[in-house]
Motif scaffolding. Sequence first.
Motif, PDB file in Angstrom:
ATOM      1  N   PHE A   1       9.210  15.374   0.788  1.00  0.00           N
ATOM      2  CA  PHE A   1       8.317  14.278   1.191  1.00  0.00           C
ATOM      3  C   PHE A   1       6.889  14.786   1.316  1.00  0.00           C
ATOM      4  CE2 PHE A   1       5.880  12.244   4.472  1.00  0.00           C
ATOM      5  CZ  PHE A   1       6.059  10.901   4.252  1.00  0.00           C
ATOM      6  N   VAL A   2       5.925  14.020   0.758  1.00  0.00           N
ATOM      7  CA  VAL A   2       4.502  14.263   0.995  1.00  0.00           C
ATOM      8  C   VAL A   2       3.841  12.925   1.287  1.00  0.00           C
ATOM      9  CG1 VAL A   2       4.363  16.331  -0.451  1.00  0.00           C
ATOM     10  CG2 VAL A   2       3.893  14.083  -1.455  1.00  0.00           C
ATOM     11  N   THR A   3       2.733  12.954   2.032  1.00  0.00           N
ATOM     12  CA  THR A   3       2.002  11.725   2.329  1.00  0.00           C
ATOM     13  C   THR A   3       1.292  11.231   1.080  1.00  0.00           C
ATOM     14  OG1 THR A   3      -0.070  12.821   2.926  1.00  0.00           O
ATOM     15  CG2 THR A   3       1.608  12.610   4.655  1.00  0.00           C
ATOM     16  N   ALA A   4       0.741  10.027   1.157  1.00  0.00           N
ATOM     17  CA  ALA A   4       0.007   9.471   0.019  1.00  0.00           C
ATOM     18  C   ALA A   4      -1.171  10.348  -0.362  1.00  0.00           C
ATOM     19  CB  ALA A   4      -0.471   8.058   0.347  1.00  0.00           C
ATOM     20  N   GLY A   5      -1.721  11.071   0.604  1.00  0.00           N
ATOM     21  CA  GLY A   5      -2.834  11.973   0.341  1.00  0.00           C
ATOM     22  C   GLY A   5      -2.405  13.346  -0.125  1.00  0.00           C
ATOM     23  N   GLY A   6      -1.091  13.560  -0.304  1.00  0.00           N
ATOM     24  CA  GLY A   6      -0.598  14.829  -0.818  1.00  0.00           C
ATOM     25  C   GLY A   6      -0.284  15.871   0.231  1.00  0.00           C
TER      26      GLY A   6
ATOM     27  N   ALA B   1       9.920  11.618  -8.819  1.00  0.00           N
ATOM     28  CA  ALA B   1       9.112  11.194  -7.676  1.00  0.00           C
ATOM     29  C   ALA B   1       9.179   9.677  -7.512  1.00  0.00           C
ATOM     30  CB  ALA B   1       7.668  11.637  -7.856  1.00  0.00           C
ATOM     31  N   VAL B   2       9.342   9.233  -6.268  1.00  0.00           N
ATOM     32  CA  VAL B   2       9.383   7.811  -5.942  1.00  0.00           C
ATOM     33  C   VAL B   2       8.296   7.520  -4.910  1.00  0.00           C
ATOM     34  CG1 VAL B   2      10.739   5.938  -4.959  1.00  0.00           C
ATOM     35  CG2 VAL B   2      11.849   7.664  -6.398  1.00  0.00           C
ATOM     36  N   VAL B   3       7.400   6.586  -5.224  1.00  0.00           N
ATOM     37  CA  VAL B   3       6.327   6.217  -4.313  1.00  0.00           C
ATOM     38  C   VAL B   3       6.859   5.242  -3.271  1.00  0.00           C
ATOM     39  CG1 VAL B   3       4.063   5.120  -4.094  1.00  0.00           C
ATOM     40  CG2 VAL B   3       4.559   6.590  -6.062  1.00  0.00           C
ATOM     41  N   LEU B   4       6.623   5.539  -2.004  1.00  0.00           N
ATOM     42  CA  LEU B   4       7.024   4.650  -0.914  1.00  0.00           C
ATOM     43  C   LEU B   4       5.857   3.749  -0.557  1.00  0.00           C
ATOM     44  CD1 LEU B   4       8.836   7.276   1.350  1.00  0.00           C
ATOM     45  CD2 LEU B   4       9.805   5.843  -0.455  1.00  0.00           C
ATOM     46  N   ARG B   5       6.134   2.471  -0.378  1.00  0.00           N
ATOM     47  CA  ARG B   5       5.083   1.487  -0.124  1.00  0.00           C
ATOM     48  C   ARG B   5       5.380   0.675   1.132  1.00  0.00           C
ATOM     49  NH1 ARG B   5       1.729   1.200  -4.419  1.00  0.00           N
ATOM     50  NH2 ARG B   5       2.489   2.169  -6.363  1.00  0.00           N
ATOM     51  N   ALA B   6       4.349   0.100   1.688  1.00  0.00           N
ATOM     52  CA  ALA B   6       4.508  -0.773   2.856  1.00  0.00           C
ATOM     53  C   ALA B   6       5.052  -2.114   2.375  1.00  0.00           C
ATOM     54  CB  ALA B   6       3.169  -0.952   3.569  1.00  0.00           C
ATOM     55  N   ALA B   7       6.347  -2.168   2.193  1.00  0.00           N
ATOM     56  CA  ALA B   7       6.981  -3.372   1.655  1.00  0.00           C
ATOM     57  C   ALA B   7       8.277  -3.663   2.398  1.00  0.00           C
ATOM     58  CB  ALA B   7       7.250  -3.201   0.155  1.00  0.00           C
ATOM     59  N   GLY B   8       8.290  -3.336   3.697  1.00  0.00           N
ATOM     60  CA  GLY B   8       9.487  -3.540   4.496  1.00  0.00           C
ATOM     61  C   GLY B   8       9.536  -4.915   5.136  1.00  0.00           C
ATOM     62  N   ASP B   9      10.333  -5.021   6.181  1.00  0.00           N
ATOM     63  CA  ASP B   9      10.583  -6.298   6.850  1.00  0.00           C
ATOM     64  C   ASP B   9       9.901  -6.288   8.212  1.00  0.00           C
ATOM     65  OD1 ASP B   9      11.506  -8.625   7.923  1.00  0.00           O
ATOM     66  OD2 ASP B   9      13.630  -8.065   7.904  1.00  0.00           O
TER      67      ASP B   9
ATOM     68  N   GLN C   1       0.844  -1.189   0.000  1.00  0.00           N
ATOM     69  CA  GLN C   1       0.000   0.000   0.000  1.00  0.00           C
ATOM     70  C   GLN C   1       0.885   1.246   0.000  1.00  0.00           C
ATOM     71  OE1 GLN C   1      -3.518   0.146   2.465  1.00  0.00           O
ATOM     72  NE2 GLN C   1      -3.031   2.232   3.144  1.00  0.00           N
ATOM     73  N   ALA C   2       0.600   2.185  -0.900  1.00  0.00           N
ATOM     74  CA  ALA C   2       1.359   3.432  -0.957  1.00  0.00           C
ATOM     75  C   ALA C   2       1.088   4.263   0.291  1.00  0.00           C
ATOM     76  CB  ALA C   2       0.997   4.213  -2.211  1.00  0.00           C
ATOM     77  N   TRP C   3       2.145   4.866   0.859  1.00  0.00           N
ATOM     78  CA  TRP C   3       1.961   5.685   2.049  1.00  0.00           C
ATOM     79  C   TRP C   3       2.637   7.047   1.945  1.00  0.00           C
ATOM     80  CZ3 TRP C   3       6.178   7.000   5.201  1.00  0.00           C
ATOM     81  CH2 TRP C   3       7.366   6.294   4.967  1.00  0.00           C
ATOM     82  N   ALA C   4       3.483   7.244   0.938  1.00  0.00           N
ATOM     83  CA  ALA C   4       4.155   8.536   0.795  1.00  0.00           C
ATOM     84  C   ALA C   4       4.835   8.608  -0.563  1.00  0.00           C
ATOM     85  CB  ALA C   4       5.185   8.736   1.906  1.00  0.00           C
ATOM     86  N   THR C   5       5.303   9.819  -0.894  1.00  0.00           N
ATOM     87  CA  THR C   5       6.095  10.037  -2.110  1.00  0.00           C
ATOM     88  C   THR C   5       7.272  10.931  -1.754  1.00  0.00           C
ATOM     89  OG1 THR C   5       4.153   9.892  -3.542  1.00  0.00           O
ATOM     90  CG2 THR C   5       6.107  10.946  -4.460  1.00  0.00           C
ATOM     91  N   ARG C   6       8.455  10.550  -2.217  1.00  0.00           N
ATOM     92  CA  ARG C   6       9.625  11.399  -2.029  1.00  0.00           C
ATOM     93  C   ARG C   6      10.098  11.916  -3.381  1.00  0.00           C
ATOM     94  NH1 ARG C   6      13.343   6.486  -0.894  1.00  0.00           N
ATOM     95  NH2 ARG C   6      14.668   6.413  -2.737  1.00  0.00           N
ATOM     96  N   THR C   7      10.595  13.148  -3.387  1.00  0.00           N
ATOM     97  CA  THR C   7      11.055  13.785  -4.619  1.00  0.00           C
ATOM     98  C   THR C   7      12.430  14.374  -4.382  1.00  0.00           C
ATOM     99  OG1 THR C   7       8.769  14.359  -5.170  1.00  0.00           O
ATOM    100  CG2 THR C   7      10.508  15.467  -6.415  1.00  0.00           C
TER     101      THR C   7
END
Length: 425
Positions: free
Chosen positions: A369-374, A292-300, A280-286
Amino acid sequence: MRPMRLSLSSRLFGVVLLGLPLGSAASAVAAPLAPVSAAGVAPSRAQERLNQRVFDRVWDEVRRGYYDPSLHGVDWRAARTQFRPQAMAAPDERALYRVLNAMLDLLDDGHAAASPPAAVRRQEMQFARRAVMGMTLMRGQTPDDWTVERIRHGSPAEEAGIQLGWALKTVDGRPWGPDVEAFDGRPVHLVLTDEAGQRRETTLTPRIMDAVQPFVADTSRPGVLVLRVEQFDKGLGPWMGSALEGLPPDVDVVLDLRGNPGGRLWEAESVLTCFLPRNQAWATRTGRTGRAVVLRAAGDCGDRRDPLANPVAVLVDQGSRSAAELTPAALQEARRGIVVGERTGGSVLIAQETNLPDGGRLTLSRADFVTAGGTRLEKRGVTPDIAAPRTVAQRRAGDDPTLEAAIAALRSQDRAGAADRPGPL
């Protein structure tokens, strides 16, 4: 270059470690530092050459790597002309790093900071067995303004009667600074002032103490698991996954991120993977290039394959920064957790650390950095769903209204959920 981090510090280690992990309550973003002169003391030729190397490395890293290529409109060449002679004339580490941070203050970025070698050594050893006084200090509005933020139980500071909220004025007759170090068995004379402005003097002897654990699971309250995270350090994700493994569905979870200065971006992703649907996308970093790179809940999150379904609350305060702001913001935005406490510090740019020639370290923002909701949290922070501040007096007495408010909210949520479930036929 060190791994990508969510900045741990704000302006020359807003929080200084004297035996406790990073932690704070008051905002560490101080007024701009004034350049300091050499006060008539000339540096040695070797010191002058080292000063030049350190200054040039800092200036060039900002010019080439800062996330905003316009440098927020700062004339960086003019800054070099102004501050380089002062850096060259600095007689010691403290004077040099005050000049460096005076220049970095021009960026109006609480993450841009140069940490002197002593502060770097202290950070590297913060979770190791070492000599400590047992205090955590928060910097105020000037480079010499430091307030006692936490006292470690059983430490020399506690035994000396030092209290939360007192201001540390001098150590052995010299104003405190991040370059000051504590040594086992070597007494130090402290001058402090209490909340009434009364002078307090004491001599204490630092001693070696075991490490403070960066992550702690507290099961002392029935039906509640409190996970205290001092910072987003390596191994947090697997640890949290293990702590949540086999948790009964009727146990509420509280993430305590108060005074947490942030840490590794990967660990923030890992924590969120424990609670949000995977990917699930939770943020974007630029970054500097605008990509822009979308950050997702894909950690450990350890061996967990599915996110935890238990009710969750997150505790925050003004000392919660970076990853400790992004995590509650993501859970709040996804309607997955209740945020309780105080508005956070608003320090969320993504930074990297660069080692400097003298053993110091430059922390520099490399991505926005911005949240998934902008929502952009920088200089804004996270607003809690439930405001529940904790005063110094309450902390001294061991009272925790923030935690109690979170537990009450979770139990109310549990009762509402039970009422909505159909009864037996």
